[in-house]
Scaffold this motif. Structure first.
Motif, mmCIF file in Angstrom:
data_model
loop_
_atom_site.group_PDB
_atom_site.id
_atom_site.type_symbol
_atom_site.label_atom_id
_atom_site.label_comp_id
_atom_site.label_asym_id
_atom_site.label_seq_id
_atom_site.Cartn_x
_atom_site.Cartn_y
_atom_site.Cartn_z
ATOM 1 N N HIS A 4 12.115 29.127 38.075
ATOM 2 C CA HIS A 4 11.578 30.061 37.080
ATOM 3 C C HIS A 4 12.408 31.323 36.897
ATOM 4 N N THR A 5 13.373 31.560 37.763
ATOM 5 C CA THR A 5 14.196 32.761 37.605
ATOM 6 C C THR A 5 15.235 32.542 36.514
ATOM 7 N N LEU A 6 15.794 33.614 36.012
ATOM 8 C CA LEU A 6 16.815 33.519 34.972
ATOM 9 C C LEU A 6 18.013 32.700 35.452
ATOM 10 N N ILE A 25 -1.196 37.229 30.428
ATOM 11 C CA ILE A 25 -0.390 36.576 31.464
ATOM 12 C C ILE A 25 0.037 35.197 30.969
ATOM 13 N N THR A 26 1.278 34.852 31.233
ATOM 14 C CA THR A 26 1.768 33.508 30.925
ATOM 15 C C THR A 26 1.994 32.767 32.233
ATOM 16 N N PHE A 27 1.397 31.587 32.333
ATOM 17 C CA PHE A 27 1.643 30.691 33.458
ATOM 18 C C PHE A 27 2.806 29.794 33.044
ATOM 19 N N ALA A 37 4.919 30.097 37.933
ATOM 20 C CA ALA A 37 5.289 31.508 37.875
ATOM 21 C C ALA A 37 4.273 32.210 36.994
ATOM 22 N N LEU A 38 3.969 33.445 37.331
ATOM 23 C CA LEU A 38 3.139 34.296 36.489
ATOM 24 C C LEU A 38 4.061 35.311 35.842
ATOM 25 N N PHE A 53 5.386 36.775 39.910
ATOM 26 C CA PHE A 53 5.069 36.043 41.130
ATOM 27 C C PHE A 53 5.416 34.581 40.912
ATOM 28 N N THR A 54 5.957 33.912 41.922
ATOM 29 C CA THR A 54 6.197 32.470 41.867
ATOM 30 C C THR A 54 5.658 31.846 43.143
#
Length: 82
Positions: A4-6, A25-27, A37-38, A53-54
């Motif tokens: 989920h990170t860039l 918030i996007t899940f 990831a939030l 958060f992941t």
């Protein structure tokens, strides 16, 4: 390792990530490695759209989220009667 990170999105662009927005918030869900990831859904700047958060999706989370959804439903139902 989170998808989920860039950096991870650049390394693995073909990984499917499903996004579900709930309020502000996007899940972001990845079935590849069973993670989530939030993300702040209304962030104006790109730097603020990184995951807050992941973590790994765990079996009990479905039940816990259903409890949250049920509680929200009962709260909204209580407001309708006022």
């Amino acid at each position: 390792m989170s998808t989920h990170t860039l950096k991870a999105k650049r390394r693995h662009p073909d990984t499917q990530r499903e996004r579900i927005t709930v309020g502000h918030i996007t899940f972001e869900l990845s079935s590849r490695d069973k993670t989530f990831a939030l993300v702040a859904g209304d962030a104006e700047q790109a730097k603020d759209r990184r995951p807050l958060f992941t973590g790994f999706i765990e079996p009990q989370m479905e039940k816990e989220l259903r409890r949250v959804a049920f509680r929200m439903k009962t709260i909204l139902g209580d407001n309708d009667e006022s």
